[in-house]
Scaffold this motif. Structure first.
Motif, PDB file in Angstrom:
ATOM      1  N   ILE A 164       0.850  -1.194   0.000  1.00  0.00           N
ATOM      2  CA  ILE A 164       0.000   0.000   0.000  1.00  0.00           C
ATOM      3  C   ILE A 164       0.885   1.243   0.000  1.00  0.00           C
ATOM      4  O   ILE A 164       1.787   1.376   0.834  1.00  0.00           O
ATOM      5  CB  ILE A 164      -0.928   0.013   1.229  1.00  0.00           C
ATOM      6  N   ALA A 165       0.613   2.139  -0.935  1.00  0.00           N
ATOM      7  CA  ALA A 165       1.356   3.401  -1.009  1.00  0.00           C
ATOM      8  C   ALA A 165       0.416   4.559  -0.711  1.00  0.00           C
ATOM      9  O   ALA A 165      -0.753   4.537  -1.107  1.00  0.00           O
ATOM     10  CB  ALA A 165       2.003   3.567  -2.374  1.00  0.00           C
ATOM     11  N   ILE A 166       0.944   5.553  -0.037  1.00  0.00           N
ATOM     12  CA  ILE A 166       0.162   6.735   0.340  1.00  0.00           C
ATOM     13  C   ILE A 166       0.744   7.950  -0.367  1.00  0.00           C
ATOM     14  O   ILE A 166       1.951   8.218  -0.273  1.00  0.00           O
ATOM     15  CB  ILE A 166       0.158   6.950   1.864  1.00  0.00           C
ATOM     16  N   LEU A 167      -0.104   8.661  -1.086  1.00  0.00           N
ATOM     17  CA  LEU A 167       0.298   9.885  -1.772  1.00  0.00           C
ATOM     18  C   LEU A 167      -0.324  11.071  -1.045  1.00  0.00           C
ATOM     19  O   LEU A 167      -1.536  11.284  -1.117  1.00  0.00           O
ATOM     20  CB  LEU A 167      -0.162   9.854  -3.226  1.00  0.00           C
ATOM     21  N   PRO A 168       0.466  11.847  -0.306  1.00  0.00           N
ATOM     22  CA  PRO A 168      -0.092  12.998   0.421  1.00  0.00           C
ATOM     23  C   PRO A 168      -0.397  14.143  -0.536  1.00  0.00           C
ATOM     24  O   PRO A 168       0.502  14.680  -1.189  1.00  0.00           O
ATOM     25  CB  PRO A 168       1.025  13.372   1.403  1.00  0.00           C
ATOM     26  N   TYR A 169      -1.669  14.511  -0.625  1.00  0.00           N
ATOM     27  CA  TYR A 169      -2.087  15.587  -1.518  1.00  0.00           C
ATOM     28  C   TYR A 169      -1.945  16.902  -0.772  1.00  0.00           C
ATOM     29  O   TYR A 169      -2.921  17.545  -0.375  1.00  0.00           O
ATOM     30  CB  TYR A 169      -3.526  15.341  -1.970  1.00  0.00           C
ATOM     31  N   PHE A 170      -0.694  17.294  -0.592  1.00  0.00           N
ATOM     32  CA  PHE A 170      -0.334  18.520   0.099  1.00  0.00           C
ATOM     33  C   PHE A 170       0.727  19.224  -0.726  1.00  0.00           C
ATOM     34  O   PHE A 170       1.475  18.574  -1.469  1.00  0.00           O
ATOM     35  CB  PHE A 170       0.206  18.228   1.501  1.00  0.00           C
ATOM     36  N   LEU A 171       0.800  20.540  -0.593  1.00  0.00           N
ATOM     37  CA  LEU A 171       1.773  21.291  -1.380  1.00  0.00           C
ATOM     38  C   LEU A 171       3.203  20.997  -0.966  1.00  0.00           C
ATOM     39  O   LEU A 171       4.042  20.651  -1.796  1.00  0.00           O
ATOM     40  CB  LEU A 171       1.509  22.792  -1.237  1.00  0.00           C
ATOM     41  N   PHE A 172       3.486  21.139   0.335  1.00  0.00           N
ATOM     42  CA  PHE A 172       4.865  21.075   0.791  1.00  0.00           C
ATOM     43  C   PHE A 172       4.990  20.233   2.056  1.00  0.00           C
ATOM     44  O   PHE A 172       4.010  19.991   2.758  1.00  0.00           O
ATOM     45  CB  PHE A 172       5.390  22.486   1.096  1.00  0.00           C
ATOM     46  N   ALA A 173       6.224  19.834   2.336  1.00  0.00           N
ATOM     47  CA  ALA A 173       6.507  19.173   3.607  1.00  0.00           C
ATOM     48  C   ALA A 173       6.300  20.160   4.745  1.00  0.00           C
ATOM     49  O   ALA A 173       6.558  21.354   4.615  1.00  0.00           O
ATOM     50  CB  ALA A 173       7.934  18.641   3.612  1.00  0.00           C
ATOM     51  N   GLY A 174       5.803  19.645   5.867  1.00  0.00           N
ATOM     52  CA  GLY A 174       5.549  20.491   7.028  1.00  0.00           C
ATOM     53  C   GLY A 174       5.067  19.647   8.188  1.00  0.00           C
ATOM     54  O   GLY A 174       5.265  18.429   8.220  1.00  0.00           O
ATOM     55  N   GLY A 175       4.406  20.303   9.124  1.00  0.00           N
ATOM     56  CA  GLY A 175       3.945  19.601  10.316  1.00  0.00           C
ATOM     57  C   GLY A 175       2.989  18.466  10.019  1.00  0.00           C
ATOM     58  O   GLY A 175       3.064  17.395  10.627  1.00  0.00           O
ATOM     59  N   ILE A 176       2.070  18.670   9.069  1.00  0.00           N
ATOM     60  CA  ILE A 176       1.093  17.623   8.764  1.00  0.00           C
ATOM     61  C   ILE A 176       1.769  16.433   8.085  1.00  0.00           C
ATOM     62  O   ILE A 176       1.482  15.280   8.419  1.00  0.00           O
ATOM     63  CB  ILE A 176      -0.052  18.171   7.896  1.00  0.00           C
ATOM     64  N   THR A 177       2.673  16.689   7.144  1.00  0.00           N
ATOM     65  CA  THR A 177       3.340  15.562   6.493  1.00  0.00           C
ATOM     66  C   THR A 177       4.227  14.800   7.478  1.00  0.00           C
ATOM     67  O   THR A 177       4.380  13.583   7.362  1.00  0.00           O
ATOM     68  CB  THR A 177       4.167  16.023   5.276  1.00  0.00           C
ATOM     69  N   ASP A 178       4.790  15.500   8.459  1.00  0.00           N
ATOM     70  CA  ASP A 178       5.526  14.806   9.526  1.00  0.00           C
ATOM     71  C   ASP A 178       4.583  13.903  10.320  1.00  0.00           C
ATOM     72  O   ASP A 178       4.925  12.761  10.652  1.00  0.00           O
ATOM     73  CB  ASP A 178       6.169  15.821  10.477  1.00  0.00           C
ATOM     74  N   ALA A 179       3.386  14.416  10.629  1.00  0.00           N
ATOM     75  CA  ALA A 179       2.406  13.631  11.374  1.00  0.00           C
ATOM     76  C   ALA A 179       1.932  12.429  10.555  1.00  0.00           C
ATOM     77  O   ALA A 179       1.691  11.344  11.110  1.00  0.00           O
ATOM     78  CB  ALA A 179       1.221  14.503  11.774  1.00  0.00           C
ATOM     79  N   ILE A 180       1.798  12.605   9.250  1.00  0.00           N
ATOM     80  CA  ILE A 180       1.411  11.495   8.381  1.00  0.00           C
ATOM     81  C   ILE A 180       2.474  10.409   8.422  1.00  0.00           C
ATOM     82  O   ILE A 180       2.165   9.210   8.541  1.00  0.00           O
ATOM     83  CB  ILE A 180       1.198  11.988   6.938  1.00  0.00           C
ATOM     84  N   ALA A 181       3.736  10.801   8.330  1.00  0.00           N
ATOM     85  CA  ALA A 181       4.829   9.836   8.382  1.00  0.00           C
ATOM     86  C   ALA A 181       4.830   9.070   9.706  1.00  0.00           C
ATOM     87  O   ALA A 181       5.032   7.845   9.731  1.00  0.00           O
ATOM     88  CB  ALA A 181       6.171  10.538   8.180  1.00  0.00           C
ATOM     89  N   ALA A 182       4.570   9.784  10.809  1.00  0.00           N
ATOM     90  CA  ALA A 182       4.515   9.122  12.116  1.00  0.00           C
ATOM     91  C   ALA A 182       3.337   8.156  12.180  1.00  0.00           C
ATOM     92  O   ALA A 182       3.448   7.050  12.740  1.00  0.00           O
ATOM     93  CB  ALA A 182       4.406  10.172  13.216  1.00  0.00           C
ATOM     94  N   SER A 183       2.208   8.549  11.596  1.00  0.00           N
ATOM     95  CA  SER A 183       1.029   7.677  11.568  1.00  0.00           C
ATOM     96  C   SER A 183       1.303   6.404  10.780  1.00  0.00           C
ATOM     97  O   SER A 183       0.859   5.307  11.174  1.00  0.00           O
ATOM     98  CB  SER A 183      -0.149   8.442  10.957  1.00  0.00           C
TER      99      SER A 183
END
Length: 248
Positions: free
Chosen positions: A194-213
């Motif tokens: 399973i691959a996850i594609l984060p539909y966000f503009l840039f790396a930041g706090g939310i993408t860090d939280a996604i990685a931790a999740s």
């Protein structure tokens, strides 16, 4: 006619999105015709934030207009300030907040300058092509397109259609349809990659939280191989899409 361009993002306490916005503004600046570059070009593409800025957006717009136009003679024809909302979904910020701030700025600004609010970034069809390029670089049995989400009615339609075209399922970070629930559905259906594609503009706090999740999901589903793609990021391709939006 003389034009200037202001890229508006959500804003963040994290410095990474602001740095990426500055990089993106330079890439958009490189799209300016030579005639623009000769006339104070360094001040013709700027960035602003709806939130996390000491000034409200309408005052940021006014300050940018002053820098862009006041240092040189205003054209006797139309002078246009084009606002491009760098938002991916048509939520409340895009549909209500930004138009209201633009209206306030137009009331206070030099009448020789017309402010034009351009379509939001997520409305451009070529964004899907950028996502498809990312998907092509990672091998997986199933893809999850993970967006921030919005509670505004109808805001999910665009992302759901895009996910369908990419043969992916959707998940949302801030509204129901969570990443964990989608993963459980895919695991129950027998998917092991399973691959996850984060539909966000840039790396930041939310993408860090996604990685931790995702690290937590790896512990919960040890037999599944998870991969996390990068957010869109500042790129020449994204700058080309933004430049195209300025002509709409």
């Amino acid at each position: 006619m003389s034009s200037a361009y202001l890229l508006v993002s959500h804003g963040s306490r994290d410095r990474r999105p602001e740095i990426a916005m500055q990089q993106l503004a330079k890439l958009v600046y490189n799209k300016l015709p030579e005639s623009h570059n000769a006339l104070n070009g360094a001040h013709l593409v700027g960035i602003a934030a709806l939130e996390m800025n000491p000034l409200p957006l309408h005052e940021q717009i006014q300050e940018f207009a002053k820098r862009a136009f006041d240092d040189r003679k205003l054209s006797q024809n139309e002078n246009r300030l084009k606002i491009v909302p760098l938002f991916l979904l048509p939520g409340v910020h895009v549909m209500t907040d930004i138009p209201a701030e633009v209206a306030l700025a137009q009331q206070a600004i030099n009448q020789d300058i017309i402010i034009e609010l351009q379509p939001y970034l997520g409305s451009h069809p070529n964004l899907e092509k950028l996502l498809a390029k990312q998907i092509a670089t990672i091998k997986a049995e199933a893809w999850i397109l993970l967006a921030h989400g919005s509670r505004r009615p109808g805001s999910k339609e665009t992302i759901e259609a895009m996910a369908g075209n990419l043969s992916a399922v959707t998940a949302y970070w801030s509204v129901p349809g969570s990443l964990e629930s989608r993963v459980k559905e895919l695991v129950a259906a027998g998917y092991k990659e399973i691959a996850i594609l984060p539909y966000f503009l840039f790396a930041g706090g939310i993408t860090d939280a996604i990685a931790a999740s995702i690290e937590e999901l790896k512990l919960q589903f040890s037999a599944v191989n998870f991969q996390l793609a990068e957010p869109l990021g500042a790129s020449a391709e994204l700058a080309e899409i933004i430049w195209d939006l300025t002509d709409r």
